[in-house]
Design a protein around this motif. Structure first.
Motif, short mmCIF file in Angstrom:
data_model
loop_
_atom_site.label_atom_id
_atom_site.label_comp_id
_atom_site.label_asym_id
_atom_site.label_seq_id
_atom_site.Cartn_x
_atom_site.Cartn_y
_atom_site.Cartn_z
N GLY A 1 3.62 5.71 -5.61
CA GLY A 1 3.10 5.80 -6.95
C GLY A 1 2.00 6.84 -7.33
O GLY A 1 2.07 7.36 -8.49
N LEU A 2 0.99 6.77 -6.57
CA LEU A 2 -0.22 7.49 -7.10
C LEU A 2 0.27 9.15 -7.01
O LEU A 2 -0.37 10.01 -7.64
CB LEU A 2 -1.37 7.34 -5.90
CG LEU A 2 -2.69 7.99 -6.02
CD1 LEU A 2 -3.26 7.50 -7.24
CD2 LEU A 2 -3.61 7.66 -4.90
N ALA A 3 1.04 9.42 -5.96
CA ALA A 3 1.51 10.80 -5.83
C ALA A 3 2.33 11.45 -7.05
O ALA A 3 2.41 12.67 -7.45
CB ALA A 3 2.28 10.90 -4.31
N GLY B 1 -2.01 5.00 -16.98
CA GLY B 1 -1.57 3.70 -16.67
C GLY B 1 -0.61 3.40 -15.38
O GLY B 1 -1.26 2.46 -14.66
N LEU B 2 0.00 4.06 -15.04
CA LEU B 2 0.68 4.27 -13.77
C LEU B 2 0.05 4.57 -12.70
O LEU B 2 0.22 4.02 -11.55
CB LEU B 2 1.74 5.13 -13.81
CG LEU B 2 3.14 4.68 -14.74
CD1 LEU B 2 4.28 5.62 -14.66
CD2 LEU B 2 3.77 3.26 -13.87
N THR C 1 0.91 -1.09 -0.05
CA THR C 1 0.10 -0.02 -0.02
C THR C 1 0.79 1.26 0.07
O THR C 1 0.48 2.26 -0.75
CB THR C 1 -0.87 0.00 1.25
OG1 THR C 1 -1.76 -1.09 1.13
CG2 THR C 1 -1.89 1.25 1.35
N LEU C 2 1.78 1.31 0.88
CA LEU C 2 2.97 2.41 0.97
C LEU C 2 3.49 2.57 -0.60
O LEU C 2 3.55 4.03 -1.05
CB LEU C 2 3.91 2.02 1.81
CG LEU C 2 5.01 3.08 2.22
CD1 LEU C 2 5.36 2.95 3.82
CD2 LEU C 2 6.20 3.44 1.42
N CYS C 3 3.85 1.43 -1.22
CA CYS C 3 4.37 1.79 -2.57
C CYS C 3 3.44 2.40 -3.61
O CYS C 3 3.77 3.24 -4.15
CB CYS C 3 5.00 0.45 -3.22
SG CYS C 3 6.17 -0.32 -2.21
N GLY C 4 2.06 1.90 -3.37
CA GLY C 4 0.98 2.30 -4.17
C GLY C 4 0.53 3.91 -3.89
O GLY C 4 0.43 4.57 -5.03
N VAL C 5 0.88 4.40 -2.61
CA VAL C 5 0.79 5.82 -2.32
C VAL C 5 1.54 6.52 -3.03
O VAL C 5 1.19 7.56 -3.58
CB VAL C 5 0.36 5.92 -1.08
CG1 VAL C 5 0.45 7.43 -0.54
CG2 VAL C 5 -0.80 5.24 -0.48
#
Length: 404
Positions: free
Chosen positions: A96-98, A104-105, A90-94
């Motif tokens: 990435g979202l920022a 796509g990313l 989840t931390l990696c996803g956050v």
């Protein structure tokens, strides 16, 4: 040795319950960042409503539909350290979202957040069950109220963080995820120790469960009924959280900020209802609380679209509170229907139900487009009437007798 483990299993571990409840709050607050970012992403990246729908669908399908799968796997082999590993994803996803420069990313980042959430929920519910002692309703309420409070923070996240800071503001939630990971390492160590202490008992249960594989017809029927009630509640909540703000703006000429206050009242009252539902079920019985929760909501839910704004705000608050008193109770009821399948039942009642709520919101949006927003909001007020099905559920005593 067995006497000590029996005493430990009867003791309610409040420190563990409060920590796992806090982790649930942090996890669901992070998940709430995704829809809260939609207005930001629509402006900064020029995303269409279809693309925003794909992001929402990706998050909900991964986080919801995978929960029963994770539950089945971890029921066979509990994995304490899956909790901090899931939140690390989840931390990696956050992050990435920022910082994602393309659509796509963003979808890939959201899938990471969803996967982390799918791992967390069944195992988090198992921790609450293990720490409950004899107060399973209260324990599940403490755990679930964390998640509902995290979801209720979405309007505040939008107003206070994402509007002033934009897409990169989501990076602040990596600190939230990091805190959750540290707390979950502590929880995982406790979980591991408890598993080691209960290993002989678990082996004995596995031997007996191997002899009695499969669910009886009456258990399957009861499980179908409880899932139907959960779906009805999820569809109503999904309809209100996704569309009521638009209805309030149209009907009462409110600003976007004012409409968010209505939504926040509904969600925060729901979080409070979730907390009180468990202790009420411990005292009066799960079936009674489930029936009361659904049917007592009916008059308020039906009247909300037809009353002035002040009354609508009041009725929304009452509806959120009463309807959500059954949230944690339905989870515990399902877990007791199918003992030994804690993760699977948690995945079904929480994960799949929210997935169905997400699919339901697509259907409700189509109805609003086809007819009108007001007719859709008016029609979902009748959904809690399905609470009549609760009278067909077996009583708490009957469920206990089935498990003896």
């Amino acid at each position: 040795m067995s006497a000590n483990s029996s005493k430990a299993s009867d003791t309610t571990m409040y420190n563990i319950l409060f920590i796992i409840g806090l982790c649930h709050l942090l996890n669901d607050a992070i998940q709430a960042v995704v829809p809260a970012m939609f207005p930001i992403l629509e402006k900064s990246m020029g995303l269409s409503f279809t693309q925003l729908g794909i992001i929402a669908f990706s998050l909900n399908m991964v986080s919801s539909v995978l929960q029963p799968v994770v539950g089945v796997v971890t029921d066979k082999k509990p994995m304490p350290f899956a909790l901090p590993i899931g939140l690390t994803l989840t931390l990696c996803g956050v992050l990435g979202l920022a910082f994602a420069p393309s659509f796509g990313l963003i979808v890939l980042s959201v899938i990471f957040i969803g996967f982390g959430s799918a791992v967390f929920h069944p195992e988090g519910s198992r921790v609450a069950y293990m720490a409950a002692g004899r107060r399973r309703g209260l324990a599940q309420s403490i755990y679930q109220v964390g998640g509902n409070t995290g979801q209720a923070l979405a309007p505040l996240i939008t107003a206070l963080i994402l509007v002033p800071l934009g897409q990169k503001g989501a990076s602040w939630f990596s600190l939230v995820a990091a805190l959750a990971v540290l707390l979950l390492i502590y929880i995982a160590n406790w979980y591991n120790q408890r598993l080691a202490a209960n290993l002989p008992l678990l082996k004995k249960k596995n031997l007996t469960s191997d002899k009695n594989t499969g669910l009886s017809k009456r258990v399957k029927q009861s499980l179908f009924l409880i899932l139907l009630l959960i779906f009805a509640r999820s569809w109503y909540i999904s309809g209100m959280t996704n569309f009521y703000a638009f209805f309030a703006i149209e009907e009462y000429s409110l600003t976007i900020k004012e409409s968010q206050l209505f939504l926040f009242a509904f969600l925060i009252a729901g979080a409070l209802g979730t907390f009180f539902g468990g202790p009420l079920a411990d005292r009066f019985g799960k079936k009674k609380v489930i029936s009361f929760s659904m049917l007592s909501t009916v008059p308020f839910a039906i009247l909300i679209p037809f009353v002035p704004s002040v009354l609508a705000f009041l009725f929304l608050t009452i509806t959120g509170f009463i309807l959500m008193t059954s949230f944690s109770v339905t989870v515990v009821y399902a877990q007791e229907l199918v003992p030994g399948k804690i993760g699977t039942m948690s995945g079904l009642t929480v994960g799949l139900a929210f997935g169905m709520g997400a699919i339901g919101s697509v259907g409700l949006g189509y109805i609003a487009d086809l007819f009108s927003l007001s007719s859709m909001v008016s029609s979902i007020g009748f959904l809690p009437l399905l609470g009549l099905i609760a009278f067909l559920l077996p009583s708490d005593q009957t469920v206990q007798e089935w498990n003896q």
